[in-house]
Design a protein around this motif. Structure first.
Motif, mmCIF file in Angstrom:
data_model
loop_
_atom_site.group_PDB
_atom_site.id
_atom_site.type_symbol
_atom_site.label_atom_id
_atom_site.label_comp_id
_atom_site.label_asym_id
_atom_site.label_seq_id
_atom_site.Cartn_x
_atom_site.Cartn_y
_atom_site.Cartn_z
ATOM 1 N N GLY A 102 27.095 42.151 33.229
ATOM 2 C CA GLY A 102 28.062 43.004 33.922
ATOM 3 C C GLY A 102 29.492 42.533 33.717
ATOM 4 N N TRP A 103 29.705 41.221 33.820
ATOM 5 C CA TRP A 103 31.044 40.673 33.579
ATOM 6 C C TRP A 103 31.443 40.852 32.117
ATOM 7 C CZ3 TRP A 103 34.682 39.593 36.940
ATOM 8 C CH2 TRP A 103 34.344 39.270 38.256
ATOM 9 N N ASP A 104 30.479 40.672 31.221
ATOM 10 C CA ASP A 104 30.759 40.843 29.798
ATOM 11 C C ASP A 104 31.167 42.286 29.492
ATOM 12 O OD1 ASP A 104 30.738 39.785 27.045
ATOM 13 O OD2 ASP A 104 29.037 41.150 26.763
ATOM 14 N N ILE A 105 30.469 43.239 30.083
ATOM 15 C CA ILE A 105 30.812 44.653 29.903
ATOM 16 C C ILE A 105 32.220 44.921 30.424
ATOM 17 C CG2 ILE A 105 30.307 46.977 30.794
ATOM 18 C CD1 ILE A 105 27.299 46.154 30.592
ATOM 19 N N LEU A 106 32.536 44.353 31.575
ATOM 20 C CA LEU A 106 33.872 44.531 32.154
ATOM 21 C C LEU A 106 34.948 44.036 31.189
ATOM 22 C CD1 LEU A 106 35.579 45.225 34.781
ATOM 23 C CD2 LEU A 106 35.440 42.779 35.238
ATOM 24 N N LEU A 107 34.774 42.841 30.662
ATOM 25 C CA LEU A 107 35.748 42.286 29.722
ATOM 26 C C LEU A 107 35.887 43.158 28.474
ATOM 27 C CD1 LEU A 107 35.372 38.403 29.513
ATOM 28 C CD2 LEU A 107 37.358 39.729 30.204
ATOM 29 N N ARG A 108 34.775 43.562 27.916
ATOM 30 C CA ARG A 108 34.816 44.391 26.702
ATOM 31 C C ARG A 108 35.522 45.721 26.963
ATOM 32 N NH1 ARG A 108 30.979 42.690 22.647
ATOM 33 N NH2 ARG A 108 29.790 40.926 23.443
ATOM 34 N N ALA A 109 35.221 46.328 28.098
ATOM 35 C CA ALA A 109 35.835 47.621 28.418
ATOM 36 C C ALA A 109 37.341 47.470 28.626
ATOM 37 C CB ALA A 109 35.179 48.221 29.661
ATOM 38 N N ILE A 110 37.751 46.418 29.310
ATOM 39 C CA ILE A 110 39.184 46.176 29.523
ATOM 40 C C ILE A 110 39.879 45.988 28.180
ATOM 41 C CG2 ILE A 110 40.825 44.445 30.372
ATOM 42 C CD1 ILE A 110 39.891 46.223 32.595
ATOM 43 N N ARG A 111 39.267 45.223 27.300
ATOM 44 C CA ARG A 111 39.856 45.018 25.971
ATOM 45 C C ARG A 111 39.926 46.329 25.185
ATOM 46 N NH1 ARG A 111 36.541 39.899 25.040
ATOM 47 N NH2 ARG A 111 37.966 38.256 25.644
ATOM 48 N N ASP A 112 38.871 47.127 25.278
ATOM 49 C CA ASP A 112 38.867 48.410 24.575
ATOM 50 C C ASP A 112 39.992 49.312 25.072
ATOM 51 O OD1 ASP A 112 36.686 47.599 23.098
ATOM 52 O OD2 ASP A 112 35.231 48.831 24.190
ATOM 53 N N VAL A 113 40.160 49.380 26.387
ATOM 54 C CA VAL A 113 41.244 50.189 26.955
ATOM 55 C C VAL A 113 42.590 49.659 26.470
ATOM 56 C CG1 VAL A 113 42.458 50.791 29.091
ATOM 57 C CG2 VAL A 113 39.967 50.997 28.965
ATOM 58 N N GLY A 114 42.758 48.352 26.490
ATOM 59 C CA GLY A 114 44.014 47.765 26.021
ATOM 60 C C GLY A 114 44.306 48.113 24.583
ATOM 61 N N GLY A 115 43.268 48.120 23.759
ATOM 62 C CA GLY A 115 43.448 48.486 22.361
ATOM 63 C C GLY A 115 43.810 49.949 22.185
ATOM 64 N N LEU A 116 43.210 50.813 23.001
ATOM 65 C CA LEU A 116 43.492 52.244 22.903
ATOM 66 C C LEU A 116 44.927 52.586 23.275
ATOM 67 C CD1 LEU A 116 40.274 53.838 24.447
ATOM 68 C CD2 LEU A 116 41.056 54.049 22.088
ATOM 69 N N VAL A 117 45.467 51.858 24.262
ATOM 70 C CA VAL A 117 46.809 52.207 24.766
ATOM 71 C C VAL A 117 47.866 51.189 24.363
ATOM 72 C CG1 VAL A 117 45.900 53.567 26.683
ATOM 73 C CG2 VAL A 117 46.400 51.133 27.027
ATOM 74 N N ALA A 118 47.509 50.265 23.470
ATOM 75 C CA ALA A 118 48.440 49.251 22.952
ATOM 76 C C ALA A 118 49.091 48.445 24.074
ATOM 77 C CB ALA A 118 49.493 49.902 22.057
ATOM 78 N N ALA A 119 48.271 47.949 24.975
ATOM 79 C CA ALA A 119 48.772 47.124 26.084
ATOM 80 C C ALA A 119 49.046 45.707 25.590
ATOM 81 C CB ALA A 119 47.751 47.091 27.216
ATOM 82 N N ASP A 120 50.137 45.142 26.046
ATOM 83 C CA ASP A 120 50.468 43.749 25.732
ATOM 84 C C ASP A 120 49.989 42.884 26.890
ATOM 85 O OD1 ASP A 120 51.484 41.284 25.101
ATOM 86 O OD2 ASP A 120 53.537 41.982 24.750
ATOM 87 N N TYR A 121 48.862 42.224 26.700
ATOM 88 C CA TYR A 121 48.248 41.450 27.775
ATOM 89 C C TYR A 121 49.070 40.229 28.172
ATOM 90 C CZ TYR A 121 44.034 44.240 27.431
ATOM 91 O OH TYR A 121 43.124 45.270 27.457
#
Length: 191
Positions: A102-121
């Motif tokens: 569950g935590w792994d899915i959360l991390l992957r999804a957050i990264r995917d969203v960041g990639g889609l919207v070009a977020a600077d973490y």
């Protein structure tokens, strides 16, 4: 075929959309199949369908789904502790493994969203620290958690769930809120 697919991806990206899938002659064109057909002539095939999505709508949908995911994970943390206190160590390890994923899915999804919207973490606030820091902190805990699970160390697994992961749940709610505000602002739909 490779050149056609790459050209389509560029064209889609130029229209502020992302490719979410290809269907070639009625079959899903997976990455593996793309590799198999890469050198084939495009004329060999009858129909190529391209599925696209707006990256911001997709991001909002993902973030909305993650809110429910976090609520399920909260219950999962309670289930692990309940199983351990009840002496059900095997069940506790099963629940803990589900939490890890569950935590792994959360991390992957957050990264995917960041990639889609070009977020600077490095700049995006995540409840008192940057998202880059929050991701790194969580990854460090998940490495220890994975190791404890591998060795079936119930005491260490329980300690990590109760003292390290469970307290992070409110921080990750803040991450979702922050990410949601960023996506809204970047898409122009912020209030």
């Amino acid at each position: 075929m490779r050149a056609v697919l790459e050209s389509l991806k560029r064209t889609v990206a130029s229209r502020r959309r992302v490719v979410i899938g290809f269907t070639l002659d009625g079959q899903n064109l997976t990455a593996e199949r793309q590799g198999l057909y890469a050198e084939d002539a495009p004329g060999k095939f009858s129909l190529l369908e391209v599925r696209t999505a707006d990256p911001f709508e997709m991001s909002v949908g993902t973030l909305t789904g993650l809110v429910g995911h976090l609520q399920n994970m909260e219950r999962g943390h309670v289930d692990v502790i309940t199983a351990v206190t009840g002496g059900e160590y095997g069940r506790s390890l099963e629940k803990s493994e589900a939490l890890f994923f569950g935590w792994d899915i959360l991390l992957r999804a957050i990264r995917d969203v960041g990639g889609l919207v070009a977020a600077d973490y490095r700049k995006l606030d995540a409840g008192g620290a940057t998202l880059e820091v929050r991701i790194r902190e969580l990854q460090e805990v998940l490495i220890r958690f994975s190791s404890a699970l591998e060795y079936k160390d119930v005491a260490r697994v329980t300690e990590i769930v109760d003292q390290e992961l469970k307290p992070k749940l409110p921080l990750w709610r803040a991450v979702l809120d922050s990410h949601g505000r960023f996506v809204a602002a970047k898409s122009g739909s912020a209030p």
